[in-house]
Write a protein that holds these residues in place. Structure first.
Motif, PDB file in Angstrom:
ATOM      1  N   THR A   1       0.840  -1.187   0.000  1.00 41.91           N
ATOM      2  CA  THR A   1       0.000   0.000   0.000  1.00 41.91           C
ATOM      3  C   THR A   1       0.879   1.244   0.000  1.00 41.91           C
ATOM      4  OG1 THR A   1      -0.098  -0.038   2.413  1.00 41.91           O
ATOM      5  CG2 THR A   1      -1.867  -1.162   1.216  1.00 41.91           C
ATOM      6  N   PRO A   2       0.426   2.336  -0.606  1.00 40.64           N
ATOM      7  CA  PRO A   2       1.259   3.537  -0.744  1.00 40.64           C
ATOM      8  C   PRO A   2       1.781   4.095   0.568  1.00 40.64           C
ATOM      9  CG  PRO A   2      -0.699   3.685  -2.130  1.00 40.64           C
ATOM     10  CD  PRO A   2      -0.872   2.477  -1.264  1.00 40.64           C
ATOM     11  N   THR A   3       1.012   3.911   1.672  1.00 41.50           N
ATOM     12  CA  THR A   3       1.425   4.489   2.960  1.00 41.50           C
ATOM     13  C   THR A   3       2.314   3.559   3.774  1.00 41.50           C
ATOM     14  OG1 THR A   3      -0.601   3.647   3.982  1.00 41.50           O
ATOM     15  CG2 THR A   3      -0.669   5.897   3.098  1.00 41.50           C
ATOM     16  N   ALA A   4       2.548   2.357   3.288  1.00 40.19           N
ATOM     17  CA  ALA A   4       3.329   1.378   4.062  1.00 40.19           C
ATOM     18  C   ALA A   4       4.803   1.755   4.089  1.00 40.19           C
ATOM     19  CB  ALA A   4       3.158  -0.013   3.468  1.00 40.19           C
ATOM     20  N   GLN A   5       5.398   1.659   5.261  1.00 43.02           N
ATOM     21  CA  GLN A   5       6.828   1.872   5.388  1.00 43.02           C
ATOM     22  C   GLN A   5       7.564   0.566   5.142  1.00 43.02           C
ATOM     23  OE1 GLN A   5       7.657   3.491   9.289  1.00 43.02           O
ATOM     24  NE2 GLN A   5       7.632   5.581   8.527  1.00 43.02           N
ATOM     25  N   VAL A   6       8.708   0.656   4.472  1.00 43.77           N
ATOM     26  CA  VAL A   6       9.550  -0.520   4.292  1.00 43.77           C
ATOM     27  C   VAL A   6      10.143  -0.892   5.643  1.00 43.77           C
ATOM     28  CG1 VAL A   6      11.673  -1.395   3.246  1.00 43.77           C
ATOM     29  CG2 VAL A   6      10.095  -0.024   1.891  1.00 43.77           C
ATOM     30  N   ARG A   7      10.089  -2.175   5.977  1.00 45.82           N
ATOM     31  CA  ARG A   7      10.606  -2.662   7.257  1.00 45.82           C
ATOM     32  C   ARG A   7      11.959  -3.311   7.027  1.00 45.82           C
ATOM     33  NH1 ARG A   7       5.191  -5.976   8.036  1.00 45.82           N
ATOM     34  NH2 ARG A   7       5.744  -6.204   5.847  1.00 45.82           N
ATOM     35  N   LEU A   8      12.979  -2.724   7.615  1.00 49.07           N
ATOM     36  CA  LEU A   8      14.358  -3.178   7.413  1.00 49.07           C
ATOM     37  C   LEU A   8      14.914  -3.760   8.705  1.00 49.07           C
ATOM     38  CD1 LEU A   8      17.066  -3.352   5.844  1.00 49.07           C
ATOM     39  CD2 LEU A   8      17.476  -0.966   6.486  1.00 49.07           C
TER      40      LEU A   8
ATOM     41  N   ALA B   1      18.445   8.690   3.293  1.00 45.41           N
ATOM     42  CA  ALA B   1      17.399   7.915   2.614  1.00 45.41           C
ATOM     43  C   ALA B   1      16.202   8.814   2.323  1.00 45.41           C
ATOM     44  CB  ALA B   1      16.981   6.729   3.470  1.00 45.41           C
ATOM     45  N   ALA B   2      15.720   8.750   1.093  1.00 43.43           N
ATOM     46  CA  ALA B   2      14.618   9.615   0.670  1.00 43.43           C
ATOM     47  C   ALA B   2      13.282   9.140   1.224  1.00 43.43           C
ATOM     48  CB  ALA B   2      14.561   9.678  -0.856  1.00 43.43           C
ATOM     49  N   ASP B   3      13.127   7.823   1.387  1.00 40.52           N
ATOM     50  CA  ASP B   3      11.852   7.264   1.827  1.00 40.52           C
ATOM     51  C   ASP B   3      11.928   6.858   3.303  1.00 40.52           C
ATOM     52  OD1 ASP B   3      10.722   7.406  -0.780  1.00 40.52           O
ATOM     53  OD2 ASP B   3      11.903   5.633  -1.325  1.00 40.52           O
ATOM     54  N   PRO B   4      10.815   6.972   4.032  1.00 40.65           N
ATOM     55  CA  PRO B   4      10.802   6.536   5.444  1.00 40.65           C
ATOM     56  C   PRO B   4      10.955   5.028   5.548  1.00 40.65           C
ATOM     57  CG  PRO B   4       8.586   7.077   4.711  1.00 40.65           C
ATOM     58  CD  PRO B   4       9.515   7.500   3.605  1.00 40.65           C
TER      59      PRO B   4
ATOM     60  N   MET C   1      12.355 -11.465  11.370  1.00 43.73           N
ATOM     61  CA  MET C   1      12.631 -11.963  10.013  1.00 43.73           C
ATOM     62  C   MET C   1      11.333 -12.042   9.204  1.00 43.73           C
ATOM     63  SD  MET C   1      15.862 -13.017   9.265  1.00 43.73           S
ATOM     64  CE  MET C   1      17.419 -13.387  10.097  1.00 43.73           C
ATOM     65  N   ALA C   2      10.272 -12.559   9.859  1.00 38.47           N
ATOM     66  CA  ALA C   2       9.001 -12.723   9.168  1.00 38.47           C
ATOM     67  C   ALA C   2       8.376 -11.380   8.803  1.00 38.47           C
ATOM     68  CB  ALA C   2       8.040 -13.529  10.042  1.00 38.47           C
ATOM     69  N   ASP C   3       8.552 -10.379   9.669  1.00 39.64           N
ATOM     70  CA  ASP C   3       7.946  -9.067   9.444  1.00 39.64           C
ATOM     71  C   ASP C   3       8.723  -8.209   8.458  1.00 39.64           C
ATOM     72  OD1 ASP C   3       5.971  -9.709  11.242  1.00 39.64           O
ATOM     73  OD2 ASP C   3       6.893  -8.642  12.930  1.00 39.64           O
ATOM     74  N   ALA C   4      10.023  -8.452   8.315  1.00 37.92           N
ATOM     75  CA  ALA C   4      10.885  -7.564   7.536  1.00 37.92           C
ATOM     76  C   ALA C   4      10.602  -7.654   6.036  1.00 37.92           C
ATOM     77  CB  ALA C   4      12.348  -7.892   7.809  1.00 37.92           C
ATOM     78  N   ASP C   5      10.814  -6.533   5.363  1.00 36.80           N
ATOM     79  CA  ASP C   5      10.789  -6.501   3.897  1.00 36.80           C
ATOM     80  C   ASP C   5      12.187  -6.724   3.330  1.00 36.80           C
ATOM     81  OD1 ASP C   5       7.971  -5.772   3.536  1.00 36.80           O
ATOM     82  OD2 ASP C   5       8.548  -3.876   4.468  1.00 36.80           O
ATOM     83  N   LEU C   6      13.202  -6.236   4.046  1.00 36.48           N
ATOM     84  CA  LEU C   6      14.598  -6.390   3.649  1.00 36.48           C
ATOM     85  C   LEU C   6      15.407  -6.803   4.866  1.00 36.48           C
ATOM     86  CD1 LEU C   6      15.098  -3.110   1.550  1.00 36.48           C
ATOM     87  CD2 LEU C   6      14.862  -5.414   0.621  1.00 36.48           C
ATOM     88  N   VAL C   7      16.406  -7.638   4.651  1.00 36.64           N
ATOM     89  CA  VAL C   7      17.285  -8.070   5.740  1.00 36.64           C
ATOM     90  C   VAL C   7      18.732  -7.802   5.365  1.00 36.64           C
ATOM     91  CG1 VAL C   7      18.168 -10.049   7.042  1.00 36.64           C
ATOM     92  CG2 VAL C   7      15.717  -9.842   6.602  1.00 36.64           C
TER      93      VAL C   7
END
Length: 212
Positions: A17-24, A49-52, A83-89
């Motif tokens: 979704t457009p408002t979702a933050q990437v989880r790192l 970083a340009a994006d939150p 690990m399960a929640d992250a978008d990037l590791v």
């Protein structure tokens, strides 16, 4: 796509979704040596970083980073959830951490510890990570520029660092862990192997006694 265990492997489902933050998630492991280099590179990237981004930074024995989301250690269950929640590791070159990331559907961005910088006791992380990097099983980053580029690429397209997840393949994971341990031992042994010592019988000028 079907794995060796016969289970169907499905790609991870991420919130797009457009408002979702990437989880790192950044994990440096539990080794007693600090890993300031990785934490500093991350802080430098985060500042520009340009994006939150929603960070979880498991920094171990490294001083707490100047970014939000810092935590010294995560228990087993907490790490699994992260690990399960992250978008990037992003992680160090620890074999167990790398395997867990892939099991949860990540192509981990790996910065191996460097013993020359006091980050580990030997170079097995470098040897192992380079081997996996050459096979396309991790995104190997050994410079600040490479890490920043990988993170920018991941933010632009999360699918670049996603692999098929198979959280139920416990037996396959155990076999993989055993194989990884064997590979690491072989790499370390090869890197530390030294030529045999000269013995007296091979040097006629030293007499009959063996020298040690």
């Amino acid at each position: 796509m079907t794995g060796e265990s016969g289970t169907t492997r499905l790609p991870r489902q991420r919130d797009t979704t457009p408002t979702a933050q990437v989880r790192l998630l950044v994990a440096v492991g539990t080794d007693k040596h600090p890993f300031d280099r990785l934490v500093d590179w991350l802080a430098q990237w985060h500042a520009q970083a340009a994006d939150p981004v929603r960070l979880t930074v498991q920094h171990g024995h490294t001083p707490a980073p100047g970014v939000p989301g810092g935590v010294p250690f995560l228990g087993h269950d907490a790490l699994q959830q992260a690990m399960a929640d992250a978008d990037l590791v992003v992680c160090h070159g620890g074999p167990a951490t790398i395997l867990e990331a892939r099991r949860h559907g990540h192509l981990p961005i790996v910065v191996p510890r460097d013993p020359a910088r006091g980050e580990h006791v030997d170079d097995h992380q470098q040897l192992f990570a380079r081997r996996l990097g050459a096979a396309g099983l991790v995104a190997l980053c050994e410079t600040r520029e490479a890490l920043h580029h990988a993170l920018a690429t991941g933010l632009a397209d999360l699918s670049r660092y996603a692999v098929a997840a198979d959280p139920h393949a416990h037996e396959a994971r155990r076999a993989a862990v055993d194989r990884v341990g064997q590979i690491v031992e072989e790499l370390v042994d090869r890197a530390t192997r030294r030529p045999p010592r000269w013995r007296a019988w091979a040097r006629p000028d030293r007499g009959a006694k063996e020298t040690r």
